[in-house]
Motif scaffolding. Structure first.
Motif, PDB file in Angstrom:
ATOM      1  N   TYR A  70      -1.023 -30.026  -5.655  1.00  0.00           N
ATOM      2  CA  TYR A  70      -0.672 -31.229  -6.404  1.00  0.00           C
ATOM      3  C   TYR A  70       0.681 -31.739  -5.928  1.00  0.00           C
ATOM      4  N   PHE A  71       0.751 -33.029  -5.655  1.00  0.00           N
ATOM      5  CA  PHE A  71       2.001 -33.661  -5.222  1.00  0.00           C
ATOM      6  C   PHE A  71       2.260 -34.888  -6.089  1.00  0.00           C
ATOM      7  N   TYR A  72       3.500 -35.043  -6.502  1.00  0.00           N
ATOM      8  CA  TYR A  72       3.908 -36.265  -7.207  1.00  0.00           C
ATOM      9  C   TYR A  72       5.369 -36.526  -6.888  1.00  0.00           C
ATOM     10  N   ASN A  73       5.604 -37.540  -6.041  1.00  0.00           N
ATOM     11  CA  ASN A  73       6.952 -37.828  -5.560  1.00  0.00           C
ATOM     12  C   ASN A  73       7.543 -36.563  -4.929  1.00  0.00           C
ATOM     13  N   SER A  74       8.606 -36.021  -5.479  1.00  0.00           N
ATOM     14  CA  SER A  74       9.246 -34.837  -4.891  1.00  0.00           C
ATOM     15  C   SER A  74       8.755 -33.535  -5.518  1.00  0.00           C
ATOM     16  N   PHE A  75       7.890 -33.627  -6.491  1.00  0.00           N
ATOM     17  CA  PHE A  75       7.383 -32.434  -7.170  1.00  0.00           C
ATOM     18  C   PHE A  75       6.086 -31.980  -6.502  1.00  0.00           C
ATOM     19  N   LYS A  76       5.891 -30.664  -6.459  1.00  0.00           N
ATOM     20  CA  LYS A  76       4.651 -30.121  -5.907  1.00  0.00           C
ATOM     21  C   LYS A  76       4.287 -28.846  -6.641  1.00  0.00           C
ATOM     22  N   ALA A  77       3.006 -28.532  -6.616  1.00  0.00           N
ATOM     23  CA  ALA A  77       2.508 -27.274  -7.180  1.00  0.00           C
ATOM     24  C   ALA A  77       1.314 -26.838  -6.341  1.00  0.00           C
ATOM     25  N   SER A  78       1.167 -25.533  -6.150  1.00  0.00           N
ATOM     26  CA  SER A  78       0.089 -25.037  -5.298  1.00  0.00           C
ATOM     27  C   SER A  78      -0.423 -23.701  -5.821  1.00  0.00           C
ATOM     28  N   ILE A  79      -1.735 -23.519  -5.734  1.00  0.00           N
ATOM     29  CA  ILE A  79      -2.387 -22.261  -6.089  1.00  0.00           C
ATOM     30  C   ILE A  79      -3.337 -21.889  -4.961  1.00  0.00           C
ATOM     31  N   GLN A  80      -3.250 -20.655  -4.502  1.00  0.00           N
ATOM     32  CA  GLN A  80      -4.185 -20.164  -3.480  1.00  0.00           C
ATOM     33  C   GLN A  80      -4.788 -18.845  -3.947  1.00  0.00           C
ATOM     34  N   VAL A  81      -6.103 -18.785  -3.972  1.00  0.00           N
ATOM     35  CA  VAL A  81      -6.846 -17.574  -4.338  1.00  0.00           C
ATOM     36  C   VAL A  81      -7.613 -17.110  -3.109  1.00  0.00           C
ATOM     37  N   VAL A  82      -7.505 -15.817  -2.787  1.00  0.00           N
ATOM     38  CA  VAL A  82      -8.084 -15.287  -1.553  1.00  0.00           C
ATOM     39  C   VAL A  82      -8.909 -14.045  -1.846  1.00  0.00           C
ATOM     40  N   LYS A  83     -10.054 -13.965  -1.187  1.00  0.00           N
ATOM     41  CA  LYS A  83     -10.794 -12.716  -1.116  1.00  0.00           C
ATOM     42  C   LYS A  83     -10.401 -12.076   0.221  1.00  0.00           C
ATOM     43  N   PRO A  84      -9.421 -11.125   0.227  1.00  0.00           N
ATOM     44  CA  PRO A  84      -8.984 -10.497   1.478  1.00  0.00           C
ATOM     45  C   PRO A  84     -10.032  -9.499   1.980  1.00  0.00           C
ATOM     46  N   PRO A  85      -9.915  -9.047   3.231  1.00  0.00           N
ATOM     47  CA  PRO A  85     -10.899  -8.096   3.773  1.00  0.00           C
ATOM     48  C   PRO A  85     -11.022  -6.812   2.968  1.00  0.00           C
ATOM     49  N   GLN A  86      -9.917  -6.324   2.387  1.00  0.00           N
ATOM     50  CA  GLN A  86      -9.930  -5.027   1.718  1.00  0.00           C
ATOM     51  C   GLN A  86     -10.448  -5.078   0.284  1.00  0.00           C
ATOM     52  N   TYR A  87     -10.742  -6.285  -0.242  1.00  0.00           N
ATOM     53  CA  TYR A  87     -11.203  -6.411  -1.623  1.00  0.00           C
ATOM     54  C   TYR A  87     -12.634  -6.949  -1.669  1.00  0.00           C
ATOM     55  N   ASP A  88     -13.340  -6.610  -2.763  1.00  0.00           N
ATOM     56  CA  ASP A  88     -14.696  -7.114  -2.965  1.00  0.00           C
ATOM     57  C   ASP A  88     -14.657  -8.558  -3.463  1.00  0.00           C
ATOM     58  N   TRP A  89     -15.814  -9.218  -3.405  1.00  0.00           N
ATOM     59  CA  TRP A  89     -15.919 -10.601  -3.854  1.00  0.00           C
ATOM     60  C   TRP A  89     -15.603 -10.744  -5.335  1.00  0.00           C
ATOM     61  N   ASN A  90     -15.870  -9.693  -6.101  1.00  0.00           N
ATOM     62  CA  ASN A  90     -15.599  -9.779  -7.542  1.00  0.00           C
ATOM     63  C   ASN A  90     -14.161  -9.422  -7.897  1.00  0.00           C
ATOM     64  N   ASP A  91     -13.302  -9.283  -6.881  1.00  0.00           N
ATOM     65  CA  ASP A  91     -11.900  -8.947  -7.121  1.00  0.00           C
ATOM     66  C   ASP A  91     -10.976  -9.814  -6.263  1.00  0.00           C
ATOM     67  N   PRO A  92     -11.056 -11.145  -6.401  1.00  0.00           N
ATOM     68  CA  PRO A  92     -10.176 -12.025  -5.614  1.00  0.00           C
ATOM     69  C   PRO A  92      -8.724 -11.863  -6.041  1.00  0.00           C
ATOM     70  N   GLN A  93      -7.821 -12.220  -5.127  1.00  0.00           N
ATOM     71  CA  GLN A  93      -6.393 -12.037  -5.358  1.00  0.00           C
ATOM     72  C   GLN A  93      -5.689 -13.387  -5.448  1.00  0.00           C
ATOM     73  N   LEU A  94      -4.737 -13.481  -6.371  1.00  0.00           N
ATOM     74  CA  LEU A  94      -3.887 -14.659  -6.462  1.00  0.00           C
ATOM     75  C   LEU A  94      -2.809 -14.519  -5.394  1.00  0.00           C
ATOM     76  N   GLU A  95      -3.016 -15.182  -4.266  1.00  0.00           N
ATOM     77  CA  GLU A  95      -2.096 -15.023  -3.141  1.00  0.00           C
ATOM     78  C   GLU A  95      -0.800 -15.774  -3.372  1.00  0.00           C
ATOM     79  N   TRP A  96      -0.893 -16.974  -3.909  1.00  0.00           N
ATOM     80  CA  TRP A  96       0.317 -17.649  -4.339  1.00  0.00           C
ATOM     81  C   TRP A  96       0.014 -18.610  -5.467  1.00  0.00           C
ATOM     82  N   ALA A  97       1.027 -18.887  -6.271  1.00  0.00           N
ATOM     83  CA  ALA A  97       0.959 -19.859  -7.367  1.00  0.00           C
ATOM     84  C   ALA A  97       2.405 -20.238  -7.689  1.00  0.00           C
ATOM     85  N   TYR A  98       2.793 -21.432  -7.303  1.00  0.00           N
ATOM     86  CA  TYR A  98       4.195 -21.806  -7.456  1.00  0.00           C
ATOM     87  C   TYR A  98       4.347 -23.287  -7.741  1.00  0.00           C
TER      88      TYR A  98
END
Length: 355
Positions: A70-98
């Motif tokens: 999300y971007f609005y002028n100078s403000f931004k927010a981002s969320i990334q959820v990842v299923k890494p190689p070492q985890y199962d599909w039912n255990d995704p990881q919150l890689e970033w949220a800021y």
């Protein structure tokens, strides 16, 4: 052709220019993934968080992630959820949220953030963004696959000239917990007490330099699965430096990177050559102990084929050799220090994409 300038712009695929799905004028959705067939000629598992053996594996590399920005002028927010190689599909990881805000030359981000240590750290899971099938394990697994932290990062960007830009990013991390399945019998838990460091990047039209420093205090707990949990080692300390660079010379691309910490060091160097949609490449990697004695090394030959601008296929053959330790093998050899089976060849065919 994967130009370095493209890699610099792709450091965070949160940029609207790289978003395929624009939900609104200010909100975008993007994603990425990788999957492979891989097989070693050694039954001792290879590479932490992967565990390749002499049986064909179709999900050891499987990665999938989605990102909302999300971007609005100078403000931004981002969320990334990842299923890494070492985890199962039912255990995704919150890689970033800021959330973040730009003040002229300053960019401040607070929340869960990517740990900015290496050349490819900011797009570590985006396999289509780099030349090889995986980032070289000697350097990128030196911190056991830990890629994120909770805290704050401040980035200051300055245009040295029309073609040169320098970005300095100090960061500070607070309480955090990371669990690593080291091998079939050992689980590691790291509770960060505090962390601080800085990243410096200098980029131009055909090159990029990366220098990072990390200092962390943490508690470590080792669990022998189904057996015992060992007492927690409190107030452990690590200090790590990394230096890397990548250059393009016409159609050739060269990259090298190294890291050194309190207990070990490692490096790699790769060379590729763009031939239209094909990029053949070679990579050498090495790991050293605290006394700079060679522990293990690897040699890789591969080719990257860009099927589409957002889809690529890698084919690789990689030779591993363990010398004074297990190297890239993740199980303990038995009997201890017996290295009759210390070599392995890993074959990989990987498909990567972004959307």
């Amino acid at each position: 052709m994967k130009k370095i300038i493209t890699s610099v712009l792709c450091i965070s695929i949160s940029s609207p220019a790289f978003a395929i799905i624009e939900l609104t004028d200010n909100l975008s959705l993007s994603g990425f993934g990788s999957t492979s067939w891989a097989k070693s000629d050694n039954d001792n598992p290879l590479i932490i968080n992967r565990g390749f053996t002499d049986e064909s594996c179709y999900d050891c590399d499987t990665t999938f992630g989605v990102q909302l920005d999300y971007f609005y002028n100078s403000f931004k927010a981002s969320i990334q959820v990842v299923k890494p190689p070492q985890y199962d599909w039912n255990d995704p990881q919150l890689e970033w949220a800021y959330i973040g805000y730009e003040f002229d030359y300053l960019d401040v981000s607070i929340g869960r953030l990517r740990l900015p240590l290496f050349l490819s750290s900011e797009y570590y899971y985006v396999g289509q963004a780099y030349m090889t099938a995986r980032p070289p394990t000697e350097v990128y697994n030196s911190i056991l696959g830990i890629t994120a932290f909770n805290g704050i990062k401040v980035s200051w960007a300055y245009d040295v000239s029309d073609e040169k830009t320098i970005v300095i990013s100090p960061f500070y991390g607070i309480k955090d917990n990371n669990e690593v399945d080291y091998n079939s019998s050992t689980e590691l838990e790291f509770e960060t007490n505090r962390m601080f460091g800085a990243n410096l990047q200098l980029s131009g039209e055909s090159y990029r330099w990366n220098l990072s420093f990390l200092d962390s205090n943490f508690d470590q707990t080792i669990t022998r699965k189904n057996v015992i949990t060992l007492p927690t080692d409190k107030n452990q300390h690590i200090q790590l430096w990394s230096l890397g660079a990548e250059y393009e010379f016409g159609q050739a691309i060269f990259a090298s990177e190294g890291q050194i910490s309190d207990t070990s060091s490692s490096m790699y160097a790769n060379l590729g050559y763009h031939l239209g949609s094909f990029t053949p490449y070679i990579v050498y990697g090495a790991q050293f102990d605290a006394n700079e004695h060679l522990k293990s090394n690897s040699y890789l030959i591969g080719v990257d084929y860009d099927v589409l601008p957002n889809v690529s296929i890698n084919g690789e053959v990689q030779y591993f050799e363990a010398r004074k330790s297990n190297g890239s093998f993740i199980e303990n050899f038995t009997p201890p220090n017996h290295f009759d089976n210390k070599e392995a060849i890993l074959y990989t065919v990987m498909l990567s994409f972004v959307f």
